[in-house]
Motif scaffolding. Structure first.
Motif, PDB file in Angstrom:
ATOM      1  N   TYR A 198     115.362  54.290 -24.162  1.00  0.00           N
ATOM      2  CA  TYR A 198     115.844  53.223 -23.304  1.00  0.00           C
ATOM      3  C   TYR A 198     117.145  53.633 -22.632  1.00  0.00           C
ATOM      4  CZ  TYR A 198     119.045  52.053 -27.127  1.00  0.00           C
ATOM      5  OH  TYR A 198     119.998  52.104 -28.093  1.00  0.00           O
ATOM      6  N   ARG A 199     117.454  52.952 -21.543  1.00  0.00           N
ATOM      7  CA  ARG A 199     118.683  53.237 -20.803  1.00  0.00           C
ATOM      8  C   ARG A 199     119.843  52.604 -21.540  1.00  0.00           C
ATOM      9  NH1 ARG A 199     118.470  51.259 -14.970  1.00  0.00           N
ATOM     10  NH2 ARG A 199     119.079  49.290 -15.904  1.00  0.00           N
ATOM     11  N   TYR A 259     120.635  57.872 -21.564  1.00  0.00           N
ATOM     12  CA  TYR A 259     119.496  57.355 -22.305  1.00  0.00           C
ATOM     13  C   TYR A 259     119.709  57.554 -23.798  1.00  0.00           C
ATOM     14  CZ  TYR A 259     117.151  57.250 -17.806  1.00  0.00           C
ATOM     15  OH  TYR A 259     116.819  56.986 -16.518  1.00  0.00           O
ATOM     16  N   GLN A 285     121.044  61.191 -27.346  1.00  0.00           N
ATOM     17  CA  GLN A 285     121.785  60.486 -26.312  1.00  0.00           C
ATOM     18  C   GLN A 285     122.140  61.481 -25.236  1.00  0.00           C
ATOM     19  OE1 GLN A 285     125.185  58.339 -27.723  1.00  0.00           O
ATOM     20  NE2 GLN A 285     124.062  57.387 -29.390  1.00  0.00           N
ATOM     21  N   GLU A 326     110.126  62.886 -17.504  1.00  0.00           N
ATOM     22  CA  GLU A 326     109.271  61.882 -16.873  1.00  0.00           C
ATOM     23  C   GLU A 326     107.883  62.502 -16.763  1.00  0.00           C
ATOM     24  OE1 GLU A 326     108.893  59.401 -12.729  1.00  0.00           O
ATOM     25  OE2 GLU A 326     110.827  60.223 -13.286  1.00  0.00           O
ATOM     26  N   THR A 386     122.689  58.312 -15.442  1.00  0.00           N
ATOM     27  CA  THR A 386     122.264  57.263 -16.363  1.00  0.00           C
ATOM     28  C   THR A 386     122.114  57.892 -17.731  1.00  0.00           C
ATOM     29  OG1 THR A 386     121.089  56.127 -14.605  1.00  0.00           O
ATOM     30  CG2 THR A 386     120.463  55.575 -16.843  1.00  0.00           C
ATOM     31  N   ALA A 428     121.840  62.380 -20.565  1.00  0.00           N
ATOM     32  CA  ALA A 428     121.373  62.056 -19.223  1.00  0.00           C
ATOM     33  C   ALA A 428     120.045  62.740 -18.904  1.00  0.00           C
ATOM     34  CB  ALA A 428     122.419  62.471 -18.199  1.00  0.00           C
ATOM     35  N   ARG A 481     124.800  53.120 -17.549  1.00  0.00           N
ATOM     36  CA  ARG A 481     124.667  53.693 -16.218  1.00  0.00           C
ATOM     37  C   ARG A 481     126.059  53.986 -15.685  1.00  0.00           C
ATOM     38  NH1 ARG A 481     121.166  51.587 -11.095  1.00  0.00           N
ATOM     39  NH2 ARG A 481     121.642  53.406  -9.834  1.00  0.00           N
TER      40      ARG A 481
END
Length: 53
Positions: free
Chosen positions: A20-21, A31, A39, A45, A29, A41, A24
């Motif tokens: 989850y994000r 994650y 943890q 995808e 961003t 950036a 920001r």
């Protein structure tokens, strides 16, 4: 008719989709992975049907 694959976010460490994000920032961003605690950036995808690598 074109069928587009749905994209999912994956953790780069454990390949989990439990990501989850968290925050920001101005340029990136951040994650957070619920499974391994990653943890950062950088995130993967992937196509939903790609499965686990």
């Amino acid at each position: 008719m074109s069928v587009t694959a749905r994209k999912v976010l994956r953790c780069p460490v454990c390949r989990s989709i439990e990501i989850y994000r968290a925050a920001r920032g101005l340029y990136a961003t951040l994650y957070h992975c619920r499974q391994c605690g990653y943890q950062g950036a950088f995130i993967l995808e992937c196509d939903e049907d790609a499965g686990s690598v």
